[in-house]
Write an enzyme that holds these catalytic residues in place. Structure first.
Site, PDB file in Angstrom:
ATOM      1  N   HIS A   1     -39.006  39.966-117.313  1.00 29.79           N
ATOM      2  CA  HIS A   1     -38.475  40.439-116.041  1.00 29.79           C
ATOM      3  C   HIS A   1     -37.189  39.685-115.736  1.00 29.79           C
ATOM      4  O   HIS A   1     -37.119  38.461-115.875  1.00 29.79           O
ATOM      5  CB  HIS A   1     -39.516  40.207-114.936  1.00 29.79           C
ATOM      6  CG  HIS A   1     -38.952  40.247-113.556  1.00 29.79           C
ATOM      7  ND1 HIS A   1     -38.147  41.275-113.106  1.00 29.79           N
ATOM      8  CD2 HIS A   1     -39.048  39.357-112.521  1.00 29.79           C
ATOM      9  CE1 HIS A   1     -37.797  41.018-111.851  1.00 29.79           C
ATOM     10  NE2 HIS A   1     -38.318  39.877-111.485  1.00 29.79           N
TER      11      HIS A   1
ATOM     12  N   CYS B   1     -42.678  42.966-109.359  1.00 28.39           N
ATOM     13  CA  CYS B   1     -41.931  42.829-110.608  1.00 28.39           C
ATOM     14  C   CYS B   1     -42.804  42.954-111.846  1.00 28.39           C
ATOM     15  O   CYS B   1     -42.292  43.113-112.956  1.00 28.39           O
ATOM     16  CB  CYS B   1     -41.177  41.503-110.622  1.00 28.39           C
ATOM     17  SG  CYS B   1     -40.183  41.229-109.141  1.00 28.39           S
TER      18      CYS B   1
ATOM     19  N   ASN C   1     -31.513  41.664-110.117  1.00 26.67           N
ATOM     20  CA  ASN C   1     -32.974  41.725-110.200  1.00 26.67           C
ATOM     21  C   ASN C   1     -33.437  43.046-109.605  1.00 26.67           C
ATOM     22  O   ASN C   1     -33.337  43.266-108.394  1.00 26.67           O
ATOM     23  CB  ASN C   1     -33.571  40.538-109.430  1.00 26.67           C
ATOM     24  CG  ASN C   1     -35.089  40.529-109.412  1.00 26.67           C
ATOM     25  OD1 ASN C   1     -35.739  41.538-109.629  1.00 26.67           O
ATOM     26  ND2 ASN C   1     -35.666  39.371-109.121  1.00 26.67           N
TER      27      ASN C   1
END
Length: 332
Positions: free
Chosen positions: A257, A123, A288
């Site tokens: 993020h 990420c 996500n």
């Protein structure tokens, strides 16, 4: 003794010159996720803030999504693809060990001889890519760099895992980085904590996956990840502001993020961001998407009018490894 070795020199400053994104066509609401896990829509929204996510169809490959996002970023920047000197692709879901998907993307966008490589930083991958692109431009190794964050996390999500089935999604985002008359990318604050590598990890090795004839799956221990991201990453974000010489009140945007809405809120409180700073909440509709989440979130904020050209944004990525990176950027 040999002669003196010459060094390359680049631009005095680097900046993000263009942005692009690609969202898969298929929208997956929480109700579809609930068919295979013992949970509820209320629980999912309370724990994560997610109402729906995007999952890629068969034709929406890593290459296809990356190429679409990259071409949009190139058009946004006004840079001829032939001028791209390097392509950096951040991904953990290009499920081939070699060659790097970046080499195929380079050909697809019209930069067939560019240096090209993939980054596996989960990420944090997009922020890693932006940091390297800035250094390449200022160091003279490339005049223009294409950075892509792309994932098909639906391929490696265990649809029956109550702790992760509702979280992960697919998509791609891209940025063109090049020379600028003024600083458009602040110093990166980055690092890793390998002592906690197991809290987000691939469950099965490739050997085990081969024996079972299925792709490996992601596993995550949610509580330690939440604590680490909510508090330690706020410190990293503050450090990125400090080294860039930017105060919280100087920010226009905070784009972390898109891991979890509660993590975003905890970071915002710890950083004491004023109400004037708009906060990305793309996870609500996108899920996500790991390395793709920050550029996708920027795209949403541009589309709905929350972000405009010249805005100063704090971006931070954090995830498996545990890896992290943050920097201040100015939007093109």
């Amino acid at each position: 003794m040999g002669g003196q070795i010459a060094e390359s020199t680049g631009a005095a400053h680097a900046a993000v010159l263009g942005l692009g994104s690609y969202r898969p066509r298929r929208v997956v609401p929480n109700s579809e996720i609930l068919e295979q896990i013992d949970s509820s829509d209320e629980w999912i929204q309370t724990r994560s803030g997610i109402k729906e996510r995007r999952w890629a169809s068969e034709d929406e490959t890593i290459l296809m999504m990356s190429t679409n996002a990259a071409k949009e970023a190139l058009a946004d920047s006004g840079i001829d693809p032939a001028q791209i000197g390097c392509v950096i692709t951040a991904t953990v879901t290009h499920l081939y060990q070699t060659p790097a998907i970046a080499t195929q993307i380079a050909v697809a966008v019209g930069a067939p001889t560019a240096a090209a490589f993939d980054v596996s930083a989960a990420c944090a991958g997009f922020c890693y890519g932006i940091a390297m692109a800035s250094d390449l431009v200022r160091g003279g190794s490339a005049k223009y760099v294409l950075v892509i964050g792309v994932e098909r996390l639906s391929d490696i999500t265990d649809r029956t895992d109550r702790g992760t089935a509702f979280i992960f999604a697919d998509g791609a985002g891209a940025a063109v980085v090049g020379p600028s008359d003024e600083a458009g990318i602040g110093p990166v604050v980055w690092g890793s904590d390998g002592t906690q590598h197991e809290v987000i990890s691939q469950k099965e090795s490739w050997v085990e996956a081969h024996g079972s004839y299925q792709w490996p799956h992601l596993t995550m221990d949610g509580n330690p990840v939440f604590r680490w991201a909510s508090f330690e990453m706020a410190k990293t974000a503050q450090q990125a502001l400090d080294v860039a010489g930017v105060k919280p009140e100087d920010l226009d945007l905070f784009i972390p993020h898109q891991a979890n809405m509660r993590i975003t809120d905890a970071m915002r409180r710890t950083l004491k961001l004023p109400e004037s700073v708009k906060v990305a909440r793309d996870i609500e509709r996108q899920g996500n998407t790991s390395a793709a989440s920050i550029p996708l979130a920027i795209a949403t904020m541009r589309e709905n009018g929350e972000a405009k050209s010249g805005d100063v944004a704090l971006i931070i990525g954090f995830g498996a490894g545990l890896t992290f990176a943050a920097q201040v950027i100015r939007l093109p």
